[in-house]
Design a protein around this motif. Structure first.
Motif, short mmCIF file in Angstrom:
data_model
loop_
_atom_site.label_atom_id
_atom_site.label_comp_id
_atom_site.label_asym_id
_atom_site.label_seq_id
_atom_site.Cartn_x
_atom_site.Cartn_y
_atom_site.Cartn_z
N GLN A 16 59.40 13.37 5.38
CA GLN A 16 58.33 13.16 6.27
C GLN A 16 58.35 11.96 7.06
O GLN A 16 58.90 10.92 6.89
N LYS A 18 55.53 9.45 9.45
CA LYS A 18 54.08 9.09 9.75
C LYS A 18 54.03 7.87 10.80
O LYS A 18 54.96 7.21 10.89
N SER A 29 51.43 12.87 11.69
CA SER A 29 52.47 12.94 10.64
C SER A 29 53.32 14.15 10.70
O SER A 29 52.96 15.48 11.13
#
Length: 83
Positions: A16, A18, A29
């Motif tokens: 991920q 962010k 995000s």
């Protein structure tokens, strides 16, 4: 309000990205989700308290991780320009 930190701890996917915009007003995000695959979402953020309103302001979905990370950077440029 949805607790994203709780969701991330429960996700089996660890990839991920962010980002918080320079003025602190937007949280961006990018995640590999179980229901939509790779997606980037933008949320409103209170720059003073850090609280995030998880009602999406913008979203893009991608076919793979490379597209998602490129899309994440594009989304950052788009929302930094709104700052």
């Amino acid at each position: 309000m949805f607790d994203l930190d709780f969701m991330n701890k429960e996700m089996t996917y660890e990839k991920q990205k962010k980002h918080i915009t320079a003025n602190g007003k937007y949280f961006i995000s990018t995640n590999l989700t179980w229901d939509h695959g790779w997606e980037t979402m933008v949320f409103s953020r209170n720059p003073d308290s850090g609280d995030i309103d998880y009602s999406e302001l913008d979203v893009d979905r991608y076919n793979d991780q490379n597209e998602a990370y490129e899309g994440h950077d594009i989304m950052i440029q788009k929302w930094e320009a709104k700052s």
